[in-house]
Design an enzyme around this catalytic site. Structure first.
Site, PDB file in Angstrom:
ATOM      1  N   MET A   1      44.407  40.330  34.571  1.00  0.00           N
ATOM      2  CA  MET A   1      43.242  40.955  35.191  1.00  0.00           C
ATOM      3  C   MET A   1      42.835  42.219  34.434  1.00  0.00           C
ATOM      4  O   MET A   1      41.652  42.517  34.294  1.00  0.00           O
ATOM      5  CB  MET A   1      43.526  41.260  36.664  1.00  0.00           C
ATOM      6  CG  MET A   1      42.306  41.719  37.427  1.00  0.00           C
ATOM      7  SD  MET A   1      40.921  40.556  37.314  1.00  0.00           S
ATOM      8  CE  MET A   1      41.161  39.577  38.784  1.00  0.00           C
TER       9      MET A   1
ATOM     10  N   LYS B   1      71.744  62.133  60.044  1.00  0.00           N
ATOM     11  CA  LYS B   1      73.062  61.490  60.114  1.00  0.00           C
ATOM     12  C   LYS B   1      73.831  61.920  61.357  1.00  0.00           C
ATOM     13  O   LYS B   1      74.499  61.107  62.001  1.00  0.00           O
ATOM     14  CB  LYS B   1      73.856  61.818  58.849  1.00  0.00           C
ATOM     15  CG  LYS B   1      75.060  60.923  58.671  1.00  0.00           C
ATOM     16  CD  LYS B   1      75.675  61.064  57.288  1.00  0.00           C
ATOM     17  CE  LYS B   1      76.875  60.130  57.153  1.00  0.00           C
ATOM     18  NZ  LYS B   1      77.508  60.238  55.823  1.00  0.00           N
TER      19      LYS B   1
ATOM     20  N   PHE C   1      72.017  67.234  49.050  1.00  0.00           N
ATOM     21  CA  PHE C   1      72.129  66.019  48.244  1.00  0.00           C
ATOM     22  C   PHE C   1      71.325  64.879  48.889  1.00  0.00           C
ATOM     23  O   PHE C   1      71.491  64.597  50.073  1.00  0.00           O
ATOM     24  CB  PHE C   1      73.600  65.609  48.105  1.00  0.00           C
ATOM     25  CG  PHE C   1      73.788  64.351  47.307  1.00  0.00           C
ATOM     26  CD1 PHE C   1      73.394  64.283  45.973  1.00  0.00           C
ATOM     27  CD2 PHE C   1      74.324  63.211  47.900  1.00  0.00           C
ATOM     28  CE1 PHE C   1      73.540  63.120  45.247  1.00  0.00           C
ATOM     29  CE2 PHE C   1      74.474  62.038  47.174  1.00  0.00           C
ATOM     30  CZ  PHE C   1      74.087  61.993  45.844  1.00  0.00           C
ATOM     31  N   GLN C   2      70.474  64.284  48.119  1.00  0.00           N
ATOM     32  CA  GLN C   2      69.616  63.175  48.563  1.00  0.00           C
ATOM     33  C   GLN C   2      68.749  63.528  49.764  1.00  0.00           C
ATOM     34  O   GLN C   2      68.418  62.676  50.579  1.00  0.00           O
ATOM     35  CB  GLN C   2      70.461  61.921  48.847  1.00  0.00           C
ATOM     36  CG  GLN C   2      71.124  61.390  47.585  1.00  0.00           C
ATOM     37  CD  GLN C   2      71.719  60.015  47.740  1.00  0.00           C
ATOM     38  OE1 GLN C   2      72.151  59.630  48.819  1.00  0.00           O
ATOM     39  NE2 GLN C   2      71.733  59.261  46.649  1.00  0.00           N
TER      40      GLN C   2
ATOM     41  N   GLU D   1      64.643  48.816  47.388  1.00  0.00           N
ATOM     42  CA  GLU D   1      64.108  49.071  48.727  1.00  0.00           C
ATOM     43  C   GLU D   1      62.618  48.763  48.846  1.00  0.00           C
ATOM     44  O   GLU D   1      62.132  48.408  49.918  1.00  0.00           O
ATOM     45  CB  GLU D   1      64.369  50.522  49.155  1.00  0.00           C
ATOM     46  CG  GLU D   1      65.834  50.848  49.419  1.00  0.00           C
ATOM     47  CD  GLU D   1      66.581  51.298  48.177  1.00  0.00           C
ATOM     48  OE1 GLU D   1      66.064  51.091  47.054  1.00  0.00           O
ATOM     49  OE2 GLU D   1      67.688  51.856  48.312  1.00  0.00           O
TER      50      GLU D   1
END
Ligand code: TPP
Ligand code: MG
Lengths: 571, 193
Positions: free
Chosen positions: A473, A161, A111-112, A49
């Site tokens: 770098m 949701k 959950f999540q 993501e």
């Protein structure tokens, strides 16, 4: 017209002119993905993501339109964080849509479930938690407006949701009511006249052009100001592409790895005309000794930036394009020949010090040479997306950016792993352009999974991996600032040609300077994506360099040829 | 040239009044801004206003003039903040409220009552061994009340923090135009879509 929240999302995206989005599905955003099946919007499935957010950012920078990304709750939304932060620090218009658990579970550690609006609060321009479907149209309307107006930035919409599944009458609002958000675009007349008077009176003026020029589309106005007033211009990293670099008034990039003469000119200027830039520490060096003789005109759309780091004698809050249009009629032509003569003296031996002019090339493949050859081989007629590190600075120095807005790179956050996903977004935004990603071996290894996206989407990206076998770098800083105590900078990697092959992409490896031009030609001629690995000398440094804490005039110049030869023998 | 000279870096108390949308999470945005930019707040009060959609914050910061201007501009940048003004130098009414629970055995009650009278405070709760004193007023008044009650034994105390309002009939102090180096931020009432 009744619609579920999920359907509304797509209806609204379509109305906002969104044709493409970058995302990754999951449980809490299933209703939205379900509805996607019925809508003609192209969804690009990324492999992580973070890259959805970076691709949306790249798309936004390439087009000037809002880039959209999407992820599920919890882990999906958390993976967006780096990309949103990148868009935030570079003022890139991005809208992120995340699924959230059902509203009655919010706050219960379901959950999540993560407090996504809490986590992203400091890295978004604004964010929303939507728990009722009725709020969705207004919220999305506001989100797009906020993302693209004023000082652009990312806006996140976290949608529960149940709000995705519930349905209600759908009407997209025509107007917006945001009493606390009123970007000011025009500068006030008094300050405009004052600024013009300062400019006309200045003997040693410098224009400092930043990302704001590109964001407001003020390229023509910038050029007009420079030419009419005969004023030299230096750009920030993100200002590159605001004025062609071959333009005689363009002294190119300023700051930590800027051109020595541009930095000297800033230090000796009697007037700085800062346009859409924010005096970042990478640009100013030590503020105490910054431009000690200069008065400052600062034009920025964000009032917070004015006076934040550098005191402004004339502060103008406004859109760069509008403000420049207001100022231009008052600008009088000037010769300023002494000033230009002085700048030429500073430029002096810069060419001789250039590592490319020192006859070192016989067997050594130098990254600056590779970049220069990409520029030559493509006629400079491409969009470049660079990553972070030495490769990024050499790209800025050795590619001559003459096309408008031709460079896309991560400035404020310095996000390694930016180039490949942002190039994916860029290619969708500029389908007719040849798009090259220039990336170090470290940054590339953060993006490898997206090769699958490139293949799945049949994107003919040209990826140039500048492989110096180390986190270059960081190595440079350890060499120069930590007494060569190398710590965790050697980075191994896979066989990139085989890797490309595994993904079904053409891969090639270049070790000798003589083969560079041919490899670039082959990459360009291949109709599909090409991964070219340039195995370069590991231990060369990016110069000039202003050490952290030092003034711009105290920069380390490029070493004189004799020193380079000595170094070349050592490595 | 770093911003600010001596006069603008010296610390002093600044009182900011902010009108914010009455929505969930707005206080969090303001608090988060203070933390993020390391602005030290002395007190922050939030409450309803004459309009149900708008809450009002009074924010007291001890900081330099430059930094107070930065606080103001940063607050203004929050989408949910409708208006901010620094009223420090405006003609204003400032009030603080304190509840002070003092030990008050029967033999010393009269003394406490006397103090309460002088300060035009109130006793709002009486118990066998203690009373609760309610006092409102400018900060200095409350400070001296607290000081005078100290010898009796303060069991607990709570103060609301300051609230402020500009005198006169307008909401904005007429001559407190922002001198923060920007130009009339509030000139564009409608967004241009
Ligand atoms: C995500 C992230 N992690 C760490 C850093 C710190 N960092 C800046 S440059 C750099 C080295 C980059 O190495 P490489 O990608 O090989 O590029 P090079 O400098 O060698 O060209 C690192 C680790 C960063 N900018 N971003
Ligand atoms: Mg490297």
């Amino acid at each position: 017209m009744r619609r579920t929240g999920a359907q509304m999302v797509w209806e609204i995206l379509r109305r906002e002119g969104v044709q493409i989005i970058f995302g990754y599905p999951g449980g809490a955003i299933l209703p939205i993905y379900d509805a996607l099946v019925d809508y003609p919007i192209h969804h690009v499935l990324v492999r992580h993501e973070e890259n959805a957010a970076l691709a949306a950012d790249g798309y936004a920078r390439a087009t000037g339109r809002v880039g959209v990304c999407m992820a599920t709750s919890g882990p999906g939304a958390m993976n967006l964080v780096t990309g949103l932060a990148c868009a935030m620090l570079d003022s890139s218009p991005v809208v992120a849509i995340t699924g959230q658990v059902t509203s009655h579970l919010v706050g219960s550690d379901a959950f999540q479930e993560i407090d996504v609006t809490g986590v992203t609060l400091p890295i978004t321009k604004h964010n929303y938690l939507v728990n009722r479907v009725e709020e969705l149209p207004r919220v999305m309307k506001e989100a797009f407006y906020i993302a693209r107006s004023g000082r652009p930035g990312p806006v996140l919409i976290d949608i529960c949701k149940d709000a995705q599944m519930a349905s209600t009458g759908f009407e997209y609002p025509e107007t917006i009511e945001l009493p606390g958000y009123r970007p000011v675009l025009r500068g006030p007349e008094e300050q405009i006249r004052q600024a013009a008077a300062y400019i006309n009176a200045a003997e040693r003026p410098m224009i400092l052009a930043g990302h704001g020029i590109i964001l407001s589309g003020a390229n023509d106005e910038l050029r007009e100001l420079a030419e009419r007033g005969n004023i030299p211009v230096s750009t920030t990293l993100l200002g590159i592409g605001g004025l062609p670099e071959s333009h005689p008034l363009n002294l190119r990039m300023m700051g930590m790895h800027g051109q020595a003469y541009a930095n000297m000119a800033i230090q000796e200027a009697d007037l700085l005309i800062a346009l859409g830039m924010r005096f970042d520490d990478r640009v100013t060096g030590n503020l105490k000794s910054y431009a000690p003789r200069a008065e400052v005109i600062h034009v920025d759309i964000d009032p917070v930036e004015i006076g934040k780091n550098v005191r402004a004698d004339v502060g103008i809050v406004g859109d760069a394009k509008q403000v420049l249009r207001q100022i231009l009629p008052f600008i009088e032509p000037r010769y300023r020949s002494a000033w230009f003569a002085q700048i030429e003296r500073w430029r002096g031996d810069a060419g001789a010090r250039d590592i490319l002019n020192q006859g070192l090339l016989k067997d050594m493949l130098l990254a600056p040479y590779v970049i220069h050859e990409i520029w030559r081989g493509t006629g400079g007629d491409i969009t470049v997306v660079s990553d972070v590190g030495q490769n990024q600075m050499w790209e800025a120095q050795y590619f001559q950016h003459d096309r408008q807005n031709q460079l896309i790179t991560s400035g404020g956050l310095g996000t390694m792993g930016f180039a490949v996903p942002a190039a994916i977004g860029t290619k969708f935004g500029r389908p007719d352009d040849e798009v090259w990603a220039v990336v170090g071996d470290g940054g590339f290894q953060m993006s490898i999974p997206e090769l699958a996206t490139v293949v799945q989407e049949k994107l003919p990206l040209k990826i140039a991996v500048i492989n110096n076998g180390c986190l270059g770098m960081v190595r440079q800083w350890q060499e120069l600032l930590h007494d060569r105590r190398y710590s965790e900078i050697r980075i191994a990697g896979p066989d990139l040609v085989k890797l490309a092959d595994a993904y079904g992409i053409k891969g090639q490896r270049v070790r000798r300077p003589d083969d560079v031009a041919e490899a670039i030609r082959v990459a360009r001629q291949c109709p599909g994506p090409v991964l070219t690995e340039f195995v370069v000398e590991p231990e060369i440094n990016v110069f000039p360099m202003v050490q952290p804490g030092k003034g711009l005039h105290e920069m380390w110049r490029r070493p004189m040829p004799s020193r380079n030869m000595a170094m070349a023998e050592k490595v | 040239m770093p911003p600010g000279d001596d006069s603008s870096t010296r610390k002093s108390t600044h009182i900011l009044v902010a009108l914010v949308e009455n929505k969930p999470g707005v206080l969090n945005r303001v608090a988060s801004l203070f933390r993020r930019r390391s602005f030290n707040i002395e007190s922050l009060t939030v409450g309803h206003t004459e309009s149900p959609d708008i809450s009002r914050m009074t924010i007291v910061v001890d900081t330099s003039k430059t930094s107070a201007a930065l606080v103001e501009k940063n607050l203004n940048k929050l989408i949910n903040v409708i208006d901010v003004q620094d009223v420090t130098h405006a003609p204003i009414v400032v009030r603080d409220l304190a509840l002070i629970k003092v030990t008050a055995p029967a033999e010393r009650r009269a003394e406490i009552m006397q103090l309460v009278d002088i300060f035009r405070a109130k006793i709002v709760d009486v118990y066998a061994e203690s009373v609760i004193v309610e006092v409102t007023g400018p900060e200095a008044k409350i400070d001296s009340m607290v000081e005078l009650l100290h010898p009796f034994g303060i069991i607990e105390m709570v103060r609301t923090g300051r609230v402020a309002m500009v005198r006169g009939s307008g909401y904005r102090a007429p001559y407190v135009l922002s001198d923060n180096g920007t130009n009339g931020l509030r000139v564009n009432p409608t967004p241009n879509l």
